[in-house]
Design a protein around this motif. Structure first.
Motif, PDB file in Angstrom:
ATOM      1  N   ASP A  27      43.543  46.847  42.342  1.00 24.15           N
ATOM      2  CA  ASP A  27      44.897  46.377  42.059  1.00 24.15           C
ATOM      3  C   ASP A  27      45.684  46.721  43.316  1.00 24.15           C
ATOM      4  O   ASP A  27      46.156  47.845  43.470  1.00 24.15           O
ATOM      5  CB  ASP A  27      45.470  47.078  40.832  1.00 24.15           C
ATOM      6  N   GLY A  58      46.780  40.939  37.377  1.00 20.99           N
ATOM      7  CA  GLY A  58      47.981  40.831  38.193  1.00 20.99           C
ATOM      8  C   GLY A  58      47.712  40.042  39.468  1.00 20.99           C
ATOM      9  O   GLY A  58      46.576  39.665  39.773  1.00 20.99           O
ATOM     10  N   GLU A  59      48.781  39.809  40.214  1.00 23.90           N
ATOM     11  CA  GLU A  59      48.685  39.070  41.474  1.00 23.90           C
ATOM     12  C   GLU A  59      47.843  39.802  42.509  1.00 23.90           C
ATOM     13  O   GLU A  59      47.324  39.196  43.429  1.00 23.90           O
ATOM     14  CB  GLU A  59      50.093  38.828  42.041  1.00 23.90           C
ATOM     15  N   GLU A  60      47.729  41.111  42.388  1.00 24.51           N
ATOM     16  CA  GLU A  60      47.007  41.927  43.361  1.00 24.51           C
ATOM     17  C   GLU A  60      45.564  42.214  42.943  1.00 24.51           C
ATOM     18  O   GLU A  60      44.905  43.054  43.549  1.00 24.51           O
ATOM     19  CB  GLU A  60      47.750  43.253  43.563  1.00 24.51           C
ATOM     20  N   ARG A  81      40.069  37.195  45.507  1.00 26.91           N
ATOM     21  CA  ARG A  81      41.071  37.397  44.465  1.00 26.91           C
ATOM     22  C   ARG A  81      40.435  37.119  43.101  1.00 26.91           C
ATOM     23  O   ARG A  81      39.650  36.190  42.960  1.00 26.91           O
ATOM     24  CB  ARG A  81      42.235  36.453  44.700  1.00 26.91           C
ATOM     25  N   ASN A  83      40.710  35.970  39.152  1.00 25.47           N
ATOM     26  CA  ASN A  83      41.550  35.189  38.261  1.00 25.47           C
ATOM     27  C   ASN A  83      40.790  34.914  36.984  1.00 25.47           C
ATOM     28  O   ASN A  83      39.605  35.182  36.890  1.00 25.47           O
ATOM     29  CB  ASN A  83      42.022  33.883  38.924  1.00 25.47           C
TER      30      ASN A  83
END
Length: 85
Positions: A27, A58-60, A81, A83
């Motif tokens: 994260d 989360g985005e991170e 990343r 997703n």
């Protein structure tokens, strides 16, 4: 898997390190979970994802994978990343 030294030799076939991988779930810079596997597949189970990310990814959210090399330690991590798609 990569041969770290001697992989381009014409004299002999280079020995390859045993398959060992570290998978880190991040994260941002914080490590959420670490897995070590001796196969080319690692499973980040849905129950673990839910426990690690109770509000959703989360985005991170990032996965980082490194190969172990005898005498060299962990190699450079490849990152992607995470997703839910």
């Amino acid at each position: 898997a990569r041969v770290r030294t001697g992989g381009d030799s014409w004299e002999r076939e280079a020995a390859v390190d045993a398959a060992r991988w570290r998978v880190r779930i991040l994260d941002g810079e914080a490590v959420v979970r670490t897995l070590e596997v001796e196969d080319e597949t690692a499973l980040y189970a849905a129950a673990d994802v839910a426990a690690d990310w109770p509000g959703g990814l989360g985005e991170e959210a990032v996965v980082a994978v490194a190969q172990w090399g005898a005498g060299f330690g962990w190699g450079v991590e490849a990152t992607a990343r995470l997703n839910t798609a």
